[in-house]
Scaffold this active site. Structure first.
Site, PDB file in Angstrom:
ATOM      1  N   GLU A   1       0.851  -1.192   0.000  1.00 35.64           N
ATOM      2  CA  GLU A   1       0.000   0.000   0.000  1.00 35.64           C
ATOM      3  C   GLU A   1       0.885   1.239   0.000  1.00 35.64           C
ATOM      4  OE1 GLU A   1      -4.138  -1.173   2.275  1.00 35.64           O
ATOM      5  OE2 GLU A   1      -2.557  -0.237   3.457  1.00 35.64           O
ATOM      6  N   CYS A   2       0.655   2.142  -0.927  1.00 35.78           N
ATOM      7  CA  CYS A   2       1.334   3.434  -0.991  1.00 35.78           C
ATOM      8  C   CYS A   2       2.849   3.258  -0.929  1.00 35.78           C
ATOM      9  CB  CYS A   2       0.808   4.352   0.103  1.00 35.78           C
ATOM     10  SG  CYS A   2       1.163   6.102  -0.192  1.00 35.78           S
ATOM     11  N   GLY A   3       3.502   3.572   0.206  1.00 37.70           N
ATOM     12  CA  GLY A   3       4.935   3.389   0.298  1.00 37.70           C
ATOM     13  C   GLY A   3       5.359   1.955   0.048  1.00 37.70           C
TER      14      GLY A   3
ATOM     15  N   THR B   1      -1.315  -0.881  -4.399  1.00 36.17           N
ATOM     16  CA  THR B   1      -2.223   0.253  -4.577  1.00 36.17           C
ATOM     17  C   THR B   1      -1.618   1.483  -3.919  1.00 36.17           C
ATOM     18  OG1 THR B   1      -3.407  -0.117  -2.487  1.00 36.17           O
ATOM     19  CG2 THR B   1      -4.236  -1.274  -4.445  1.00 36.17           C
TER      20      THR B   1
END
Length: 436
Positions: free
Chosen positions: A327-329, A427
């Site tokens: 997720e993200c990072g 994501t």
């Protein structure tokens, strides 16, 4: 029954977090059990709440969650003496389009739970106008009840007197007034406050904030204004499926953005979580059936991540046979490369082709509704997921198969689709809840 309050303000940056932490610690020092919550998608504040109270805090969110999910989450406050929900942004600030049970505004939670609001008002650069703002917030929405205000950063006794008189004339209680006090300022960085676990002196900061607030705020009057609340029985709780039975979870200073309620929901469903530290060059547990890399600050540790060959090769070996999700990072670390703010490119794990850059800084912020076009751990194609995106990286390349069709809160399609390649998925949004 617990005394219940929502701590809010006209805007961000006024002092909600500081007051929430101070009140929580001051009442805890009096021997009361205090339970905190965070309204909205902020994933940093709950750790500060836990540091202040000794009890885990979770997010409640009217855009992503239905009423039964919110009721389920706040039920943990049933054995507390005081429950405090810290708001986000201004009291009525949310998105333009309604989500599951509201727009994400703090006022939604206050009305839904029937908890009175304590406003933090910063009257810097004004005097009587602060009373007009408070009165407007009091009267804006009939279902939201104002308990009173705490003034923050008052310039002088004369300034305080002018504001107090105006608020009294408007029929608004003033619980106290805080002069400027630099010693209780919490450090900040580009995604908000520096995380609680990164601050060795966080306990001393909270203690000083509690002492300072107790000196200037009538704590008994604040408690007297609180609502009397007890949890409601709900048929359904969170609708969150774990991504696997035994989850290897990246957890350190670079991978720390994960909603507490998600981990609790996974455990409640019978999953086991096995943490590991990529920054310590650790690898996912060999017995895990899935690996999950949360967001965090990989851009601050990109060189170390790139140099940790054991972690990178171990993650690639894990992904040959089992799913890995970021997720993200975490998504950025699954990519091919990450360019830091100085323009230096660092090689990441290469499980996906994603290239991101912090040298080309651009803020991405907002709620996300994703419909999966391909499976990801715990979810099948067609699943509708609600989450939130907040980062400053720019996509240079996103060449893999799109994971989802992603919309913002207005319904507009956005470019951050997420990716899938082999067993790896990622994501940019942080998952909050599934649509029922």
């Amino acid at each position: 029954m617990a005394a219940s309050l929502v701590i809010s303000a006209p805007a961000s940056g006024v002092g909600k977090t500081t007051l929430t932490l101070a009140l929580a610690r001051a009442w805890r020092n009096r021997g009361l059990n205090v339970q905190c919550f965070k309204s909205g998608p902020d994933y940093i504040d709950p750790a500060f709440h836990a540091a202040a109270t000794g009890r885990a805090s979770v997010n409640v969110d009217s855009w992503a969650m239905d009423r039964s999910a919110v009721a389920h989450l706040v039920s943990r406050g049933g054995n507390a003496d005081v429950v405090l929900a810290e708001g986000s942004m201004g009291l009525f600030d949310g998105v333009a389009a309604r989500g599951v049970s509201g727009t994400g505004a703090t006022a939604d939670i206050a009305e839904m739970l029937g908890w009175p609001v304590v406003l933090v008002i910063d009257p810097s650069g004004q005097a009587q106008t602060a009373a007009a703002i408070a009165a407007g917030l009091r009267d804006y929405r009939a279902g939201v009840r104002l308990g009173g205000v705490v003034l923050n950063r008052v310039a002088s006794p004369r300034h305080e007197d002018l504001v107090r008189r105006a608020l009294n004339e408007a029929g608004i209680k003033v619980f106290g007034a805080l002069p400027r006090h630099a010693e209780i300022s919490l450090p900040k960085r580009h995604l908000g406050l520096v995380q609680a676990e990164e601050q060795a002196e966080i306990g001393k900061l909270i203690d000083e904030a509690a002492r300072f607030v107790a000196e200037h705020v009538d704590l008994d009057a604040v408690l007297h204004s609180a609502g009397k609340w007890s949890p409601q029985a709900v048929a359904n709780g969170l609708n969150v499926r774990p991504p696997g039975q035994r989850i290897a979870l990246a957890r350190d200073a670079a991978f720390s953005f994960v909603y507490p309620h998600m981990l609790e929901a996974w455990r409640a469903a019978g999953a086991e979580i096995v943490p590991f530290s990529p920054l310590a060059d650790e690898v996912p547990d060999a017995s895990a059936d899935v690996c999950w890399l949360p967001g965090g600050y990989p851009e601050l540790h990109a060189g170390k991540i790139a140099g940790n060959a054991r972690f990178r090769s171990g993650l690639r070996a894990f992904a040959e046979t089992r799913p890995v999700h970021g997720e993200c990072g975490g998504y950025m670390v699954l990519g091919a490369g990450l360019t830091d703010a100085d323009g230096i490119r660092h090689e990441m794990t290469g499980l996906l082709g994603l290239e991101t850059s912090f040298a080309k800084r651009r803020m991405h912020l907002g709620y996300r509704l994703a419909e999966l076009a391909a499976p990801m751990p715990g979810q099948q194609p067609g699943a509708r997921l609600r989450g939130h995106e907040f980062h400053y990286s720019t996509i240079l390349a996103q060449p893999d198969t799109p994971l989802a069709v992603v919309h913002d809160a207005t319904g507009a399609v956005i470019a951050e689709t997420g990716s899938r390649r082999g067993h790896a998925t990622g994501t940019f949004f942080h998952l909050i809840a599934e649509d029922r």
